[in-house]
Each structure stands twice: as structure tokens, then as C-alpha cells.
Design an enzyme around this catalytic site. Sequence first.
Site, PDB file in Angstrom:
ATOM      1  N   HIS A  66       0.829  -1.218   0.000  1.00 14.34           N
ATOM      2  CA  HIS A  66       0.000   0.000   0.000  1.00 14.34           C
ATOM      3  C   HIS A  66       0.854   1.255   0.000  1.00 14.34           C
ATOM      4  O   HIS A  66       0.396   2.328  -0.373  1.00 14.34           O
ATOM      5  CB  HIS A  66      -0.902   0.018   1.245  1.00 14.34           C
ATOM      6  CG  HIS A  66      -1.762  -1.197   1.350  1.00 14.34           C
ATOM      7  ND1 HIS A  66      -2.919  -1.364   0.618  1.00 14.34           N
ATOM      8  CD2 HIS A  66      -1.623  -2.318   2.086  1.00 14.34           C
ATOM      9  CE1 HIS A  66      -3.454  -2.540   0.917  1.00 14.34           C
ATOM     10  NE2 HIS A  66      -2.690  -3.141   1.797  1.00 14.34           N
ATOM     11  N   HIS A  92       5.904   6.845   6.175  1.00 12.62           N
ATOM     12  CA  HIS A  92       5.534   6.305   4.869  1.00 12.62           C
ATOM     13  C   HIS A  92       5.066   7.454   3.988  1.00 12.62           C
ATOM     14  O   HIS A  92       4.907   8.583   4.462  1.00 12.62           O
ATOM     15  CB  HIS A  92       4.426   5.247   5.018  1.00 12.62           C
ATOM     16  CG  HIS A  92       3.186   5.815   5.604  1.00 12.62           C
ATOM     17  ND1 HIS A  92       2.961   5.891   6.964  1.00 12.62           N
ATOM     18  CD2 HIS A  92       2.119   6.405   5.012  1.00 12.62           C
ATOM     19  CE1 HIS A  92       1.796   6.480   7.171  1.00 12.62           C
ATOM     20  NE2 HIS A  92       1.278   6.813   6.017  1.00 12.62           N
ATOM     21  N   HIS A  94       2.539   8.922   0.528  1.00 11.46           N
ATOM     22  CA  HIS A  94       1.373   8.792  -0.352  1.00 11.46           C
ATOM     23  C   HIS A  94       1.696   9.586  -1.603  1.00 11.46           C
ATOM     24  O   HIS A  94       2.268  10.684  -1.504  1.00 11.46           O
ATOM     25  CB  HIS A  94       0.116   9.349   0.329  1.00 11.46           C
ATOM     26  CG  HIS A  94      -0.259   8.622   1.585  1.00 11.46           C
ATOM     27  ND1 HIS A  94      -1.124   7.555   1.618  1.00 11.46           N
ATOM     28  CD2 HIS A  94       0.157   8.808   2.883  1.00 11.46           C
ATOM     29  CE1 HIS A  94      -1.261   7.123   2.858  1.00 11.46           C
ATOM     30  NE2 HIS A  94      -0.494   7.861   3.656  1.00 11.46           N
ATOM     31  N   GLU A 104      -2.718  13.155   0.441  1.00 12.15           N
ATOM     32  CA  GLU A 104      -4.000  12.741   1.066  1.00 12.15           C
ATOM     33  C   GLU A 104      -4.782  13.975   1.502  1.00 12.15           C
ATOM     34  O   GLU A 104      -5.946  14.132   1.152  1.00 12.15           O
ATOM     35  CB  GLU A 104      -3.714  11.847   2.280  1.00 12.15           C
ATOM     36  CG  GLU A 104      -3.131  10.487   1.880  1.00 12.15           C
ATOM     37  CD  GLU A 104      -3.696   9.356   2.695  1.00 12.15           C
ATOM     38  OE1 GLU A 104      -3.381   9.290   3.900  1.00 12.15           O
ATOM     39  OE2 GLU A 104      -4.450   8.547   2.136  1.00 12.15           O
ATOM     40  N   HIS A 117       4.021  10.973   5.891  1.00 15.50           N
ATOM     41  CA  HIS A 117       3.422  10.836   7.227  1.00 15.50           C
ATOM     42  C   HIS A 117       4.434  10.196   8.164  1.00 15.50           C
ATOM     43  O   HIS A 117       4.962   9.110   7.861  1.00 15.50           O
ATOM     44  CB  HIS A 117       2.174   9.944   7.163  1.00 15.50           C
ATOM     45  CG  HIS A 117       1.024  10.609   6.471  1.00 15.50           C
ATOM     46  ND1 HIS A 117      -0.025   9.903   5.908  1.00 15.50           N
ATOM     47  CD2 HIS A 117       0.763  11.915   6.242  1.00 15.50           C
ATOM     48  CE1 HIS A 117      -0.884  10.745   5.374  1.00 15.50           C
ATOM     49  NE2 HIS A 117      -0.435  11.984   5.562  1.00 15.50           N
ATOM     50  N   THR A 198      -5.705   6.882   7.879  1.00 14.37           N
ATOM     51  CA  THR A 198      -6.366   7.047   6.562  1.00 14.37           C
ATOM     52  C   THR A 198      -6.457   5.710   5.827  1.00 14.37           C
ATOM     53  O   THR A 198      -6.715   5.671   4.634  1.00 14.37           O
ATOM     54  CB  THR A 198      -5.599   8.048   5.678  1.00 14.37           C
ATOM     55  OG1 THR A 198      -4.311   7.483   5.376  1.00 14.37           O
ATOM     56  CG2 THR A 198      -5.440   9.385   6.379  1.00 14.37           C
ATOM     57  N   THR A 199      -6.234   4.647   6.582  1.00 15.21           N
ATOM     58  CA  THR A 199      -6.287   3.297   6.032  1.00 15.21           C
ATOM     59  C   THR A 199      -7.032   2.429   7.033  1.00 15.21           C
ATOM     60  O   THR A 199      -7.013   2.740   8.230  1.00 15.21           O
ATOM     61  CB  THR A 199      -4.854   2.756   5.850  1.00 15.21           C
ATOM     62  OG1 THR A 199      -4.887   1.434   5.394  1.00 15.21           O
ATOM     63  CG2 THR A 199      -4.095   2.758   7.150  1.00 15.21           C
TER      64      THR A 199
HETATM   65  N1  ETK Z   1      -1.873   7.291   6.695  1.00 14.49           N
HETATM   66  S1  ETK Z   1      -1.801   6.110   7.768  1.00 14.49           S
HETATM   67  O1  ETK Z   1      -0.839   6.440   8.794  1.00 14.49           O
HETATM   68  O2  ETK Z   1      -3.122   5.851   8.268  1.00 14.49           O
HETATM   69  C1  ETK Z   1      -1.250   4.668   6.948  1.00 14.49           C
HETATM   70  C2  ETK Z   1      -1.695   4.401   5.656  1.00 14.49           C
HETATM   71  F1  ETK Z   1      -2.518   5.262   5.006  1.00 14.49           F
HETATM   72  C3  ETK Z   1      -1.308   3.242   4.994  1.00 14.49           C
HETATM   73  F2  ETK Z   1      -1.784   2.978   3.760  1.00 14.49           F
HETATM   74  C4  ETK Z   1      -0.453   2.334   5.610  1.00 14.49           C
HETATM   75  S2  ETK Z   1      -0.001   0.833   4.813  1.00 14.49           S
HETATM   76  C5  ETK Z   1      -1.489  -0.123   4.998  1.00 14.49           C
HETATM   77  C6  ETK Z   1      -1.575  -0.750   6.378  1.00 14.49           C
HETATM   78  C7  ETK Z   1      -0.556  -1.837   6.509  1.00 14.49           C
HETATM   79  C8  ETK Z   1      -0.607  -2.927   5.625  1.00 14.49           C
HETATM   80  C9  ETK Z   1       0.360  -3.934   5.751  1.00 14.49           C
HETATM   81  C10 ETK Z   1       1.368  -3.823   6.738  1.00 14.49           C
HETATM   82  C11 ETK Z   1       2.413  -4.898   6.848  1.00 14.49           C
HETATM   83  O3  ETK Z   1       2.333  -5.872   6.065  1.00 14.49           O
HETATM   84  O4  ETK Z   1       3.316  -4.747   7.720  1.00 14.49           O
HETATM   85  C12 ETK Z   1       1.403  -2.701   7.600  1.00 14.49           C
HETATM   86  C13 ETK Z   1       0.427  -1.703   7.480  1.00 14.49           C
HETATM   87  C14 ETK Z   1       0.009   2.594   6.890  1.00 14.49           C
HETATM   88  F3  ETK Z   1       0.837   1.707   7.454  1.00 14.49           F
HETATM   89  C15 ETK Z   1      -0.384   3.746   7.577  1.00 14.49           C
HETATM   90  N2  ETK Z   1       0.024   3.970   8.875  1.00 14.49           N
HETATM   91  C16 ETK Z   1      -0.148   2.889   9.831  1.00 14.49           C
HETATM   92  C17 ETK Z   1      -1.638   2.578  10.003  1.00 14.49           C
HETATM   93  C18 ETK Z   1      -1.970   1.095   9.825  1.00 14.49           C
HETATM   94  C19 ETK Z   1      -1.876   0.202  11.039  1.00 14.49           C
HETATM   95  C20 ETK Z   1      -0.819   0.480  12.057  1.00 14.49           C
HETATM   96  C21 ETK Z   1       0.614   0.734  11.533  1.00 14.49           C
HETATM   97  C22 ETK Z   1       1.173   2.137  11.809  1.00 14.49           C
HETATM   98  C23 ETK Z   1       0.480   3.255  11.144  1.00 14.49           C
HETATM   99 ZN    ZN Z   2      -0.344   7.900   5.653  1.00 15.57          ZN
END
Ligand code: ETK
Ligand code: ZN
Length: 257
Positions: A66, A92, A94, A104, A117, A198-199
Site C-alpha cells: 500500500h 511512509h 502517499h 491525502e 506521514h 487514513t487506512t
Molecule cells: N496514513 S496512515 O498512517 O493511516 C497509513 C496508511 F494510510 C497506509 F496505507 C499504511 S499501509 C497499509 C496498512 C498496513 C498494511 C500492511 C502492513 C504490513 O504488512 O506490515 C502494515 C500496514 C500505513 F501503514 C499507515 N500507517 C499505519 C496505520 C496502519 C496500522 C498500524 C501501523 C502504523 C500506522
Molecule cells: Zn499515511
Amino acid sequence: GKGHSHWSYEDLKHWSTDYSDCGGTKQSPINVDTAQATFSPDLRPIQLSGYSLPANKQLKLKNNGHTVVLELPESLALTGGYAQQYRAVQLHLHWGSPLGPGSEHTINGRRFPAEIHVVHYNTKYDSFTEAMVHPDGLAVLGAFLEVGHGENQYYHEILKHLFEIQEVGQETLVPGFNIAGLLPANLKLYFHYNGSLTTPPCYQTVKWTIFNQTMLLSHNQMSMLVSSLRTDDDKLLQSNYRPVQNLHGRRVLASFQ
Ligand SMILES: NS(=O)(=O)c1c(F)c(F)c(SCCc2ccc(C(=O)O)cc2)c(F)c1NC1CCCCCCC1
Ligand SMILES: [Zn+2]
């Protein structure tokens, strides 16, 4: 990690059926209407401590299908601008595609080419997973990326490794560097609001800081970002941003007039 979530940016409608918070009233991202933002003089400058990492501190960089995630040691701490102390978890990005921008958050309806972010958790909780279910659990710093003239040496530390993690699930090690270089020099000018991840699972537990100053990358760096990574159906990983969400009466604060 948590394994690959089956959600995608194509079927946004199903997010709230599988993850109820995604249908909540404090969702992110949002459009910031600067005319509606409330100047709040008690918003202090954001202060970063421990962000400068030695090259012998290796950081994991991963394509999780993602986005590209750089895992961060808890030694990075947010000490100013928030009432409580927060420690880093990961950062990470976007981004969009050659057809359009992919930030975003938007400012007065304007979408920027990309957005970083930096995710932190409140140290009053024992762990990130404990913190992320509490309303004051998470703090995410966001900054917009635009195309400027020169190469950005700090973003180069990440972008030069993208070719090593083109496929989903691939990861590599990146030597430590000054992570603060990925964020604006001026940490005093920002917007602040309460929102969510946002996910999925879209937990409404994020205190968002969106900086007013943008980061400049070269044209080549921006095209590396938008054209290096693939998703699990072997398509290019592009436009990984969620549409802006309704404010539902929330106020956006500004640290400046
Ligand atoms: N903008 S955000 O901060 O909401 C955000 C996104 F928009 C994101 F798109 C992501 S990545 C999607 C979530 C994800 C998928 C797989 C794995 C893995 O295989 O380790 C890890 C995470 C992503 F990682 C994050 N941040 C994450 C929120 C997802 C769950 C907790 C991890 C830390 C913050
Ligand atoms: Zn993000």
C-alpha cells in the site's frame, strides 16, 4: 506485519463494512479550508528529538503493498507542540501517478504531488498497538512534497533504495540519516486537527499536524517515487491516497495567522 489487508483504494465503499470506524465522523484525510481555520496562539512549535540517526543504525524499508514504510526506532521523540510525549513508529508516503497528484490532505481544494506521514504513539501507553485504540494515542506529522529544482538529499536516502523493494513484501536495510531532513525546517507553521488513520482500521485516534511549508524534490526523484513500486497484482503502486472526508463540525486549528 499484520499480513496483507484485502482492502484497496479501488473499493473504498467496502472499507466501512469491514472496518466500522472507517464510516465514523472523525475521519482523515480532510481538505483544509484556510479561511475557516482558527488561529490558535497557544499551538507551540513542533520539536523533534533524536531524529538524527548515525549511518550504522540500519532501518528497515518495506513495500507493504500500500506504501513504502520506513520503520523508525522509538528513540525519535516528539517533545514540542503536543501536550504529551510521542515516540516514532514509522514513516511512509502517499503519491499519485503521471496523470495526477497524490497527497491525502488538500489545502483549499488543492492536492499536492505527494505527502509524507511520520507516525508516533503516546508514551503514556505501553505500546503502539495499545496506544492506537485511544483518542490521544497517535500523532502523525504530515508534509507535502512538490517538484523543485535540485535533488533532495534526505529523500534520496529513501528513494535510492526503492528499486530493491519493487515487489510487495520486499524489504531492505537503509543506513540511518537525519530523519528531520524529511520534514520542513520551519516546524512552527502548521494546521492541527483530530482525525484518524487514513487506512483500515481507520481508528479515530490521530492528532494530525500538517505543516504549511512543503518539501521540494527534483522531477527525477518524484518520478522515481511514482514509478518504482508494484502492488500484489503486479500493477504499479500509484495514487495510494484516500479521498478527503467530511469534517462533521470539527475545527481545524492554525498555529499562524
Ligand atoms: N496514513 S496512515 O498512517 O493511516 C497509513 C496508511 F494510510 C497506509 F496505507 C499504511 S499501509 C497499509 C496498512 C498496513 C498494511 C500492511 C502492513 C504490513 O504488512 O506490515 C502494515 C500496514 C500505513 F501503514 C499507515 N500507517 C499505519 C496505520 C496502519 C496500522 C498500524 C501501523 C502504523 C500506522
Ligand atoms: Zn499515511
